[in-house]
Enzyme design. Structure first.
Site, PDB file in Angstrom:
ATOM      1  CD  GLU A 150      16.249  26.202  -9.624  1.00 42.10           C
ATOM      2  OE1 GLU A 150      16.075  25.296 -10.462  1.00 42.10           O
ATOM      3  OE2 GLU A 150      15.866  26.118  -8.441  1.00 42.10           O
TER       4      GLU A 150
ATOM      5  CB  CYS B 157      23.768  27.041   0.745  1.00 42.74           C
ATOM      6  SG  CYS B 157      23.598  27.817   2.364  1.00 42.74           S
TER       7      CYS B 157
ATOM      8  CB  CYS C   6      19.731  23.531   6.325  1.00 37.92           C
ATOM      9  SG  CYS C   6      20.265  25.076   7.111  1.00 37.92           S
TER      10      CYS C   6
ATOM     11  CB  CYS D 170      17.747  23.400   2.783  1.00 29.05           C
ATOM     12  SG  CYS D 170      17.916  24.670   1.509  1.00 29.05           S
TER      13      CYS D 170
END
Length: 351
Positions: A92, A117, A121, A124
């Site tokens: 995206e 990722c 986090c 997130c």
């Protein structure tokens, strides 16, 4: 096969002469790539057919990002795209526009550097989807060029690029920096270095390397807490002394580049938004010179909530009273899951 969008201009010069073409053909090739946005070799009409054949024979190709899905915010100023890369990978990327009157809009492209990722986090969406792979420089550049083509049709152009999409840019250091050099080279995309910002959750080795790159790009560091205990709850990969290390890194980066660092702080209701925590943050940052960007957290599957506006302004007031430079970020695109921390590619489930 080698994607032409991965080749730096000086190497394009060598490539063109190596296949028996005159040097000026390199400038023609670069113009076609970064101003005409061809999807494949056949689109490059100004390039002689024998040169295109020679490039193909030498193993060069043109990769592109194909648009799979598009969603636009209610005000029309934020556009999120789901792009399919050459190997079928989905990512995206987001266009955010800011208009004032009839003037040309500021058009910022938020690019991804990884599929997923590894930082994890907790607030997130990308961090919660896991990690698939790093993106190559040409795949990062392709995101910008796709939107540049869209804007060109509107007689507009890209004004800024932020490396704040899916992934941790400094965990994919080499390809991220190569993309920056392609996007800022005068003979390639040609965007001014000061119009680019890289955001990191705090990859210290990457920050140190970036300070030595002789680049005038902006650096944003995701801090989110004034102490290590709280920060590790939000950023599980944070080191035992990450807050102290990151504050030190802002000073070093400013000293070596002359570029002020932005500290990003996601405000989460009941977690890191109290007046006491604001006072602790103010004490930590007083006299530091960094700019604090307060970001009311956006809705994700993690269940975290955005503080009430009064709470946000109170937090900001505490910082300002201590002469800490700060602003509250004006979020764009949260209703289409295009704002900070919301990129995830979930739309693929419905295609």
């Amino acid at each position: 096969m080698t994607d032409l969008y991965s080749v730096l201009p000086d190497d394009v010069d060598k490539l063109v002469t190596s296949i028996g073409q005159p040097r000026y053909r390199a400038d023609q090739l670069l113009h076609m790539l970064y101003r005409e946005f061809p999807k494949d070799m056949s689109d490059m009409r100004q390039i002689p057919s024998e040169m295109k054949k020679a490039l193909a024979s030498a193993g060069y190709t043109i990769g592109s990002a194909n648009e799979v899905h598009r969603v636009v915010s209610e005000d029309g100023q934020t556009t999120k795209l789901l792009l399919k890369l050459c190997d079928g990978t989905l990512i995206e990327t987001v266009l955010m526009q800011y208009r004032k009157g009839n003037s040309h809009p500021r058009s910022t492209i938020c690019v991804s550097t990884q599929v997923g990722c590894q930082m994890g986090c907790t607030f997130c969406a990308t961090g919660q989807m896991g990690f698939e792979r790093n993106l190559k420089a040409e795949e990062i550049v392709a995101q910008v060029l796709h939107f540049a083509s869209v804007l060109q049709e509107r007689k507009e152009h890209v004004t800024n690029i932020v490396f704040m999409g899916m992934g941790e840019p400094l965990a994919n250091y080499a390809e991220t920096i190569r993309a920056v050099r392609l996007l800022t080279h005068a003979r390639a995309f040609g965007l001014g270095q000061r119009h680019i910002t890289i955001s990191t959750v705090g990859v210290m080795k990457g920050i140190d390397r970036l300070a030595e790159e002789d680049l005038q790009i902006g650096l944003a560091i995701s801090l989110h807490a004034p102490n290590d205990e709280l920060r590790r709850k939000l950023v599980p990969t944070a080191g035992p002394h990450s807050v102290k290390d990151l504050i030190s890194a802002t000073r070093i980066y400013f000293k070596k580049t002359g570029r002020r660092v932005t500290l990003e702080y996601a405000l989460i209701e009941g977690v890191n938004d109290s007046p006491e925590i604001a006072a602790e943050l103010a004490t930590l940052l007083k006299g530091n010179g960094a700019h604090v960007n307060l970001i009311p957290v956006n809705p994700t599957a993690g269940g975290f909530k955005r503080p009430r506006w009064k709470r946000i302004t109170e937090f900001e007031h505490v910082l300002r009273e201590s002469d800490v430079n700060c602003t509250v970020r004006v979020e764009k695109g949260s209703e289409i899951s295009a704002a900070c921390g919301q990129l995830r590619t979930d739309v693929v489930k419905n295609l």
